[in-house]
Design a protein around this motif. Structure first.
Motif, PDB file in Angstrom:
ATOM      1  N   UNK A  73       0.528  -1.204  -0.225  1.00  0.00           N
ATOM      2  CA  UNK A  73       0.226  -0.058   0.358  1.00  0.00           C
ATOM      3  C   UNK A  73       0.317   1.122   0.220  1.00  0.00           C
ATOM      4  N   UNK A  74       2.001   1.246   0.627  1.00  0.00           N
ATOM      5  CA  UNK A  74       2.647   2.173   0.700  1.00  0.00           C
ATOM      6  C   UNK A  74       2.838   2.177  -0.749  1.00  0.00           C
ATOM      7  N   UNK A  75       3.891   1.666  -1.176  1.00  0.00           N
ATOM      8  CA  UNK A  75       4.434   2.240  -2.638  1.00  0.00           C
ATOM      9  C   UNK A  75       3.617   2.193  -3.604  1.00  0.00           C
ATOM     10  N   UNK A  76       2.130   2.039  -3.403  1.00  0.00           N
ATOM     11  CA  UNK A  76       0.985   2.742  -4.079  1.00  0.00           C
ATOM     12  C   UNK A  76       0.649   4.252  -3.868  1.00  0.00           C
ATOM     13  N   UNK A  77       0.827   4.903  -2.799  1.00  0.00           N
ATOM     14  CA  UNK A  77       0.472   5.893  -2.231  1.00  0.00           C
ATOM     15  C   UNK A  77       2.229   6.981  -3.020  1.00  0.00           C
ATOM     16  N   UNK A  78       2.954   6.250  -2.788  1.00  0.00           N
ATOM     17  CA  UNK A  78       4.403   7.082  -3.457  1.00  0.00           C
ATOM     18  C   UNK A  78       3.878   7.062  -4.742  1.00  0.00           C
ATOM     19  N   UNK A  79       3.978   6.011  -5.630  1.00  0.00           N
ATOM     20  CA  UNK A  79       3.974   5.990  -6.830  1.00  0.00           C
ATOM     21  C   UNK A  79       2.554   7.287  -7.316  1.00  0.00           C
ATOM     22  N   UNK A  80       1.553   7.395  -6.575  1.00  0.00           N
ATOM     23  CA  UNK A  80       0.630   8.256  -7.099  1.00  0.00           C
ATOM     24  C   UNK A  80       1.218   9.980  -6.971  1.00  0.00           C
ATOM     25  N   UNK A  81       1.026   9.348  -5.438  1.00  0.00           N
ATOM     26  CA  UNK A  81       2.438  11.374  -5.593  1.00  0.00           C
ATOM     27  C   UNK A  81       3.058  11.153  -6.445  1.00  0.00           C
ATOM     28  N   UNK A  82       4.040  11.189  -6.826  1.00  0.00           N
ATOM     29  CA  UNK A  82       4.975  10.729  -7.797  1.00  0.00           C
ATOM     30  C   UNK A  82       4.272  11.311  -8.776  1.00  0.00           C
ATOM     31  N   UNK A  83       3.434  10.447  -9.807  1.00  0.00           N
ATOM     32  CA  UNK A  83       2.577  10.580 -10.519  1.00  0.00           C
ATOM     33  C   UNK A  83       2.830  12.631 -10.978  1.00  0.00           C
ATOM     34  N   UNK A  84       1.398  12.881  -9.906  1.00  0.00           N
ATOM     35  CA  UNK A  84       1.106  13.611  -9.486  1.00  0.00           C
ATOM     36  C   UNK A  84       2.174  15.198  -9.550  1.00  0.00           C
ATOM     37  N   UNK A  85       3.736  15.217  -9.189  1.00  0.00           N
ATOM     38  CA  UNK A  85       4.197  16.147  -9.519  1.00  0.00           C
ATOM     39  C   UNK A  85       5.223  15.782 -10.446  1.00  0.00           C
ATOM     40  N   UNK A  86       4.834  14.357 -10.910  1.00  0.00           N
ATOM     41  CA  UNK A  86       5.541  14.415 -12.610  1.00  0.00           C
ATOM     42  C   UNK A  86       4.510  15.027 -13.729  1.00  0.00           C
ATOM     43  N   UNK A  87       3.487  15.355 -13.596  1.00  0.00           N
ATOM     44  CA  UNK A  87       2.344  15.701 -13.404  1.00  0.00           C
ATOM     45  C   UNK A  87       2.944  17.077 -14.580  1.00  0.00           C
ATOM     46  N   UNK A  88       2.546  17.899 -13.127  1.00  0.00           N
ATOM     47  CA  UNK A  88       3.241  19.510 -12.678  1.00  0.00           C
ATOM     48  C   UNK A  88       4.531  19.607 -13.627  1.00  0.00           C
ATOM     49  N   UNK A  89       5.501  18.635 -13.033  1.00  0.00           N
ATOM     50  CA  UNK A  89       7.238  19.433 -13.539  1.00  0.00           C
ATOM     51  C   UNK A  89       6.751  18.573 -15.373  1.00  0.00           C
ATOM     52  N   UNK A  90       5.833  18.471 -15.978  1.00  0.00           N
ATOM     53  CA  UNK A  90       5.684  17.877 -17.483  1.00  0.00           C
ATOM     54  C   UNK A  90       4.909  18.959 -17.325  1.00  0.00           C
ATOM     55  N   UNK A  98       2.864  15.157 -25.711  1.00  0.00           N
ATOM     56  CA  UNK A  98       1.725  15.277 -25.204  1.00  0.00           C
ATOM     57  C   UNK A  98       1.120  13.347 -25.247  1.00  0.00           C
ATOM     58  N   UNK A  99       0.833  12.552 -24.231  1.00  0.00           N
ATOM     59  CA  UNK A  99       0.763  11.356 -23.940  1.00  0.00           C
ATOM     60  C   UNK A  99      -1.046  11.237 -24.529  1.00  0.00           C
ATOM     61  N   UNK A 100      -1.432   9.634 -24.734  1.00  0.00           N
ATOM     62  CA  UNK A 100      -2.703   9.773 -25.503  1.00  0.00           C
ATOM     63  C   UNK A 100      -3.816  10.268 -24.341  1.00  0.00           C
ATOM     64  N   UNK A 101      -3.265   9.218 -23.018  1.00  0.00           N
ATOM     65  CA  UNK A 101      -4.333  10.222 -21.931  1.00  0.00           C
ATOM     66  C   UNK A 101      -3.802  11.105 -21.521  1.00  0.00           C
ATOM     67  N   UNK A 102      -3.917  12.519 -20.865  1.00  0.00           N
ATOM     68  CA  UNK A 102      -3.582  13.466 -19.990  1.00  0.00           C
ATOM     69  C   UNK A 102      -3.535  12.849 -18.947  1.00  0.00           C
ATOM     70  N   UNK A 103      -2.320  14.029 -18.470  1.00  0.00           N
ATOM     71  CA  UNK A 103      -1.729  13.538 -17.272  1.00  0.00           C
ATOM     72  C   UNK A 103      -2.565  13.891 -15.591  1.00  0.00           C
ATOM     73  N   UNK A 104      -3.811  15.049 -15.949  1.00  0.00           N
ATOM     74  CA  UNK A 104      -4.745  14.971 -14.920  1.00  0.00           C
ATOM     75  C   UNK A 104      -5.140  13.819 -14.574  1.00  0.00           C
ATOM     76  N   UNK A 105      -5.555  13.563 -16.187  1.00  0.00           N
ATOM     77  CA  UNK A 105      -6.688  12.602 -15.885  1.00  0.00           C
ATOM     78  C   UNK A 105      -6.280  11.042 -15.398  1.00  0.00           C
TER      79      UNK A 105
END
Length: 209
Positions: A73-90, A98-105
């Motif tokens: 579970x802790x790995x899941x939380x970390x991956x979700x957090x990194x995805x949000x930070x990566x979307x902002x950094x992108x 531009x990926x097929x699925x928008x990072x915000x989604x």
């Protein structure tokens, strides 16, 4: 005499302004979630009374953080957090990719999954094993509630960013299906016809048979 704070350059201000409110909310919530993973999520109780005993992974009964008690579970939380930070950094890097699925989604869906996971772990704490043959009961600590709030913030920020970017889940699904329909189907190459045999070749084949 008060010191003057260094002003941000116009370029840095323009980059920060490229983030929508939802993307900023998701990024801040993601940083908080990473920090909350190191807070105490669970304590251990023996016969209804908290005692200072050592749990697996080096955690104590006074409190075990998400890394010590949740494992996957802790790995899941970390991956979700990194995805949000990566979307902002992108977005801040103004990358042309531009990926097929928008990072915000992706952030909205990931935040929703993390919120459900945190809520589940509050309602159903993990099994902490036993101490001296006596089962340990997990008591929910402040870190779990903070993790739930941060996960919900990521989900809200991602969903809000989708609206601010003018997209929705229905539009994404329709666009993905239309892209699949536009893709050309692979057709197997046709084999060239065999040249017709001459009369002499047919006579030689029949004689050999």
């Amino acid at each position: 005499m008060a010191e003057r704070r260094p002003r941000r350059s116009p370029k840095a201000r323009r980059r920060l302004a490229s983030l929508t409110r939802g993307e900023a909310i998701a990024a801040v919530a993601a940083v908080l979630l990473l920090a909350f993973l190191f807070f105490d999520w669970y304590g251990a109780e023996v016969s209804g009374q908290a005692r200072e005993i050592k749990l697996g992974g080096g955690a104590s009964a006074a409190g075990g953080n998400a890394w010590q008690t949740l494992e996957v579970g802790s790995v899941l939380f970390a991956l979700v957090a990194l995805a949000a930070i990566g979307a902002a950094a992108l977005r801040l890097s103004r990358a042309k990719w531009s990926p097929e699925v928008p990072p915000s989604a992706v952030v909205a869906v990931g935040g929703g999954l993390a919120t459900l996971a945190a809520l589940f772990r509050i309602l159903a704490p993990p099994d902490l094993g036993n101490f001296g043959g006596i089962p340990l009961n997990a008591s929910v600590q402040i870190g779990a509630y903070l993790g739930l709030a941060a996960s919900a913030g990521i989900a809200y920020g991602g969903y809000r960013a989708m609206g601010e970017r003018g997209t929705s889940f229905a539009q994404i699904a329709e666009e993905l299906s239309s892209r699949r329909r536009r893709r050309p189907k692979k057709i197997a190459p046709k084999r060239p016809p065999r040249p017709a045999k001459s009369a002499s070749q047919r006579r030689s084949q029949s004689s050999s048979d």
